[in-house]
Design a protein around this motif. Sequence first.
Motif, PDB file in Angstrom:
ATOM      1  N   MET A   1      -5.841  -5.894  -5.636  1.00  0.00           N
ATOM      2  CA  MET A   1      -4.752  -6.873  -5.696  1.00  0.00           C
ATOM      3  C   MET A   1      -4.127  -7.048  -4.314  1.00  0.00           C
ATOM      4  SD  MET A   1      -1.326  -6.854  -8.144  1.00  0.00           S
ATOM      5  CE  MET A   1      -2.290  -6.696  -9.641  1.00  0.00           C
ATOM      6  N   GLU A   2      -3.941  -8.289  -3.878  1.00  0.00           N
ATOM      7  CA  GLU A   2      -3.331  -8.567  -2.590  1.00  0.00           C
ATOM      8  C   GLU A   2      -1.874  -8.098  -2.583  1.00  0.00           C
ATOM      9  OE1 GLU A   2      -4.734  -9.697   0.087  1.00  0.00           O
ATOM     10  OE2 GLU A   2      -6.699 -10.012  -0.823  1.00  0.00           O
ATOM     11  N   ARG A   3      -1.362  -7.844  -1.355  1.00  0.00           N
ATOM     12  CA  ARG A   3      -0.019  -7.291  -1.257  1.00  0.00           C
ATOM     13  C   ARG A   3       1.033  -8.235  -1.833  1.00  0.00           C
ATOM     14  NH1 ARG A   3       4.377  -5.822   1.325  1.00  0.00           N
ATOM     15  NH2 ARG A   3       4.734  -3.596   1.664  1.00  0.00           N
ATOM     16  N   GLU A   4       0.879  -9.528  -1.595  1.00  0.00           N
ATOM     17  CA  GLU A   4       1.842 -10.496  -2.145  1.00  0.00           C
ATOM     18  C   GLU A   4       1.847 -10.456  -3.666  1.00  0.00           C
ATOM     19  OE1 GLU A   4       1.791 -14.508  -0.848  1.00  0.00           O
ATOM     20  OE2 GLU A   4       1.891 -14.005   1.281  1.00  0.00           O
ATOM     21  N   GLU A   5       0.681 -10.313  -4.236  1.00  0.00           N
ATOM     22  CA  GLU A   5       0.586 -10.236  -5.692  1.00  0.00           C
ATOM     23  C   GLU A   5       1.200  -8.932  -6.206  1.00  0.00           C
ATOM     24  OE1 GLU A   5      -3.478 -10.697  -6.730  1.00  0.00           O
ATOM     25  OE2 GLU A   5      -3.602 -12.787  -6.058  1.00  0.00           O
ATOM     26  N   LEU A   6       0.970  -7.848  -5.466  1.00  0.00           N
ATOM     27  CA  LEU A   6       1.575  -6.572  -5.839  1.00  0.00           C
ATOM     28  C   LEU A   6       3.092  -6.679  -5.851  1.00  0.00           C
ATOM     29  CD1 LEU A   6      -0.485  -3.828  -3.940  1.00  0.00           C
ATOM     30  CD2 LEU A   6      -0.126  -3.972  -6.407  1.00  0.00           C
ATOM     31  N   LEU A   7       3.648  -7.281  -4.785  1.00  0.00           N
ATOM     32  CA  LEU A   7       5.097  -7.418  -4.698  1.00  0.00           C
ATOM     33  C   LEU A   7       5.629  -8.292  -5.827  1.00  0.00           C
ATOM     34  CD1 LEU A   7       7.711  -6.805  -3.210  1.00  0.00           C
ATOM     35  CD2 LEU A   7       7.230  -8.734  -1.677  1.00  0.00           C
ATOM     36  N   LYS A   8       4.940  -9.378  -6.102  1.00  0.00           N
ATOM     37  CA  LYS A   8       5.361 -10.268  -7.191  1.00  0.00           C
ATOM     38  C   LYS A   8       5.345  -9.526  -8.523  1.00  0.00           C
ATOM     39  CE  LYS A   8       4.353 -14.799  -9.248  1.00  0.00           C
ATOM     40  NZ  LYS A   8       3.467 -16.002  -9.192  1.00  0.00           N
ATOM     41  N   ASP A  14       6.538  -4.440 -12.943  1.00  0.00           N
ATOM     42  CA  ASP A  14       5.320  -3.637 -13.048  1.00  0.00           C
ATOM     43  C   ASP A  14       5.502  -2.360 -12.222  1.00  0.00           C
ATOM     44  OD1 ASP A  14       2.821  -2.462 -12.868  1.00  0.00           O
ATOM     45  OD2 ASP A  14       1.750  -4.358 -12.629  1.00  0.00           O
ATOM     46  N   ILE A  15       5.719  -1.229 -12.896  1.00  0.00           N
ATOM     47  CA  ILE A  15       6.002   0.018 -12.190  1.00  0.00           C
ATOM     48  C   ILE A  15       4.800   0.515 -11.407  1.00  0.00           C
ATOM     49  CG2 ILE A  15       5.398   1.570 -14.100  1.00  0.00           C
ATOM     50  CD1 ILE A  15       7.875   3.262 -13.212  1.00  0.00           C
ATOM     51  N   ASN A  16       3.597   0.237 -11.880  1.00  0.00           N
ATOM     52  CA  ASN A  16       2.399   0.656 -11.148  1.00  0.00           C
ATOM     53  C   ASN A  16       2.269  -0.096  -9.820  1.00  0.00           C
ATOM     54  OD1 ASN A  16       1.500   2.543 -13.100  1.00  0.00           O
ATOM     55  ND2 ASN A  16       0.630   0.881 -14.323  1.00  0.00           N
ATOM     56  N   ALA A  17       2.579  -1.380  -9.841  1.00  0.00           N
ATOM     57  CA  ALA A  17       2.556  -2.167  -8.607  1.00  0.00           C
ATOM     58  C   ALA A  17       3.617  -1.658  -7.643  1.00  0.00           C
ATOM     59  CB  ALA A  17       2.792  -3.643  -8.926  1.00  0.00           C
ATOM     60  N   PHE A  18       4.796  -1.351  -8.183  1.00  0.00           N
ATOM     61  CA  PHE A  18       5.869  -0.832  -7.319  1.00  0.00           C
ATOM     62  C   PHE A  18       5.482   0.523  -6.743  1.00  0.00           C
ATOM     63  CE2 PHE A  18       9.851   1.540  -6.670  1.00  0.00           C
ATOM     64  CZ  PHE A  18      10.435   0.712  -5.719  1.00  0.00           C
ATOM     65  N   GLN A  19       4.879   1.375  -7.543  1.00  0.00           N
ATOM     66  CA  GLN A  19       4.440   2.690  -7.073  1.00  0.00           C
ATOM     67  C   GLN A  19       3.441   2.558  -5.932  1.00  0.00           C
ATOM     68  OE1 GLN A  19       5.048   6.244  -7.966  1.00  0.00           O
ATOM     69  NE2 GLN A  19       4.023   6.123  -5.989  1.00  0.00           N
ATOM     70  N   THR A  20       2.525   1.603  -6.049  1.00  0.00           N
ATOM     71  CA  THR A  20       1.533   1.381  -4.992  1.00  0.00           C
ATOM     72  C   THR A  20       2.207   0.994  -3.683  1.00  0.00           C
ATOM     73  OG1 THR A  20      -0.141   0.693  -6.600  1.00  0.00           O
ATOM     74  CG2 THR A  20      -0.473   0.003  -4.319  1.00  0.00           C
ATOM     75  N   LEU A  21       3.193   0.102  -3.757  1.00  0.00           N
ATOM     76  CA  LEU A  21       3.912  -0.328  -2.554  1.00  0.00           C
ATOM     77  C   LEU A  21       4.792   0.794  -1.999  1.00  0.00           C
ATOM     78  CD1 LEU A  21       4.945  -3.885  -3.793  1.00  0.00           C
ATOM     79  CD2 LEU A  21       3.227  -3.350  -2.044  1.00  0.00           C
ATOM     80  N   PHE A  22       5.453   1.515  -2.877  1.00  0.00           N
ATOM     81  CA  PHE A  22       6.332   2.614  -2.473  1.00  0.00           C
ATOM     82  C   PHE A  22       5.542   3.712  -1.763  1.00  0.00           C
ATOM     83  CE2 PHE A  22       8.809   6.501  -3.206  1.00  0.00           C
ATOM     84  CZ  PHE A  22      10.115   6.086  -2.962  1.00  0.00           C
ATOM     85  N   ALA A  23       4.317   3.940  -2.231  1.00  0.00           N
ATOM     86  CA  ALA A  23       3.476   4.994  -1.656  1.00  0.00           C
ATOM     87  C   ALA A  23       3.138   4.732  -0.190  1.00  0.00           C
ATOM     88  CB  ALA A  23       2.193   5.143  -2.470  1.00  0.00           C
ATOM     89  N   ASP A  64      14.700 -10.799   1.980  1.00  0.00           N
ATOM     90  CA  ASP A  64      15.257 -11.146   3.287  1.00  0.00           C
ATOM     91  C   ASP A  64      15.004 -10.031   4.299  1.00  0.00           C
ATOM     92  OD1 ASP A  64      16.905  -9.373   1.989  1.00  0.00           O
ATOM     93  OD2 ASP A  64      18.783 -10.372   2.510  1.00  0.00           O
ATOM     94  N   SER A  65      14.295  -9.003   3.877  1.00  0.00           N
ATOM     95  CA  SER A  65      13.825  -7.924   4.741  1.00  0.00           C
ATOM     96  C   SER A  65      12.518  -7.423   4.135  1.00  0.00           C
ATOM     97  CB  SER A  65      14.848  -6.783   4.799  1.00  0.00           C
ATOM     98  OG  SER A  65      14.907  -6.095   3.552  1.00  0.00           O
ATOM     99  N   SER A  66      11.884  -6.462   4.782  1.00  0.00           N
ATOM    100  CA  SER A  66      10.702  -5.853   4.178  1.00  0.00           C
ATOM    101  C   SER A  66      11.136  -4.980   3.005  1.00  0.00           C
ATOM    102  CB  SER A  66       9.958  -4.995   5.208  1.00  0.00           C
ATOM    103  OG  SER A  66      10.740  -3.856   5.557  1.00  0.00           O
ATOM    104  N   LEU A  67      10.211  -4.724   2.085  1.00  0.00           N
ATOM    105  CA  LEU A  67      10.513  -3.830   0.967  1.00  0.00           C
ATOM    106  C   LEU A  67      10.871  -2.440   1.495  1.00  0.00           C
ATOM    107  CD1 LEU A  67      10.576  -3.430  -2.143  1.00  0.00           C
ATOM    108  CD2 LEU A  67       8.197  -2.630  -1.952  1.00  0.00           C
ATOM    109  N   LYS A  68      10.181  -2.022   2.542  1.00  0.00           N
ATOM    110  CA  LYS A  68      10.452  -0.719   3.141  1.00  0.00           C
ATOM    111  C   LYS A  68      11.907  -0.631   3.602  1.00  0.00           C
ATOM    112  CE  LYS A  68       9.181   2.090   7.162  1.00  0.00           C
ATOM    113  NZ  LYS A  68       8.264   2.218   8.322  1.00  0.00           N
ATOM    114  N   THR A  69      12.383  -1.634   4.322  1.00  0.00           N
ATOM    115  CA  THR A  69      13.768  -1.626   4.796  1.00  0.00           C
ATOM    116  C   THR A  69      14.738  -1.592   3.618  1.00  0.00           C
ATOM    117  OG1 THR A  69      13.205  -2.810   6.830  1.00  0.00           O
ATOM    118  CG2 THR A  69      15.493  -2.934   6.104  1.00  0.00           C
TER     119      THR A  69
END
Length: 278
Positions: A1-8, A14-23, A64-69
């Motif tokens: 899954m592309e990053r934009e799709e993961l974020l969406k 979707d907690i699994n998508a969030f976990q992937t990004l958080f990791a 308005d910022s990165s998810l990391k920020t």
Amino acid sequence: MEREELLKSAISGDINAFQTLFAEFQNQLKSYLYRLLTDRDEVDDLTHDTFIKAFTKISTFRQDSSLKTWVFKIGTNLAYDHLRKLKRWRPDAQDRAADLAISSEEIRQVFWMVHDTSPAGAYEMKEHIDYCFTCISKTLPIENQVALILKNIYDFQVKEICLILEKTEGVIKHLLNDARNTMTDIFEHRCALINQNGVCHQCSHINEIFNPKQDQQEELMKLELVKASKKYNREQLFALRTLLVKAIDPLHAAGTDFHEEIMKCLRTAIGEKNDFFE
């Protein structure tokens, strides 16, 4: 899954998508929180709390910022709530820890046990410099400490720190300037690498315990700080120090367990948390 799709998907719940990004930045978040809290157990708890709170509020993320920020802002606020209940460390906190270790056979035995038996019980000069950086940053007001660590160690831009601390650019630059000046002043009077009066109280005792003098000198000469100390001014030396600190993960280094015991001793010595003898 592309990053934009993961974020969406994450924003949709979707907690699994969030976990992937958080990791992607979880280890860096934990390292950052450790530099603020100096307690591995509290870092684990706060990282978990940050994950839960961020996922719970993910629908409010406006990009308005990165998810990391955005997540670092949540983690910073949780750390701030914890830290504001505690007193700032004094510049002599490490000296007080050394005095306690010298006077306690039990503490010295724990140091030796960890040093001899733990796979992360090594004593390395560069890691101890990183440890000292963390300790001395604890003498700063919380906002100064956060701004300095985010900018100098984790490469956040000023505009990102503005979002995390909810301050203007001018205020953030002022916090950074004050933090660097204070840290530089303390280092100038404490650290052997830029102070011709000799090694600091704590380093001298730890070196005597774990490193023969020849090994100490060899270890020191490996450091760019020592090579540069004769030709650079104190601001340039501070910049070199931050480069060294950036290269070390305080939670996954060769001496992580050893420094955790020193940190417990320090917290006990200053009366912040009597967890060394628990």
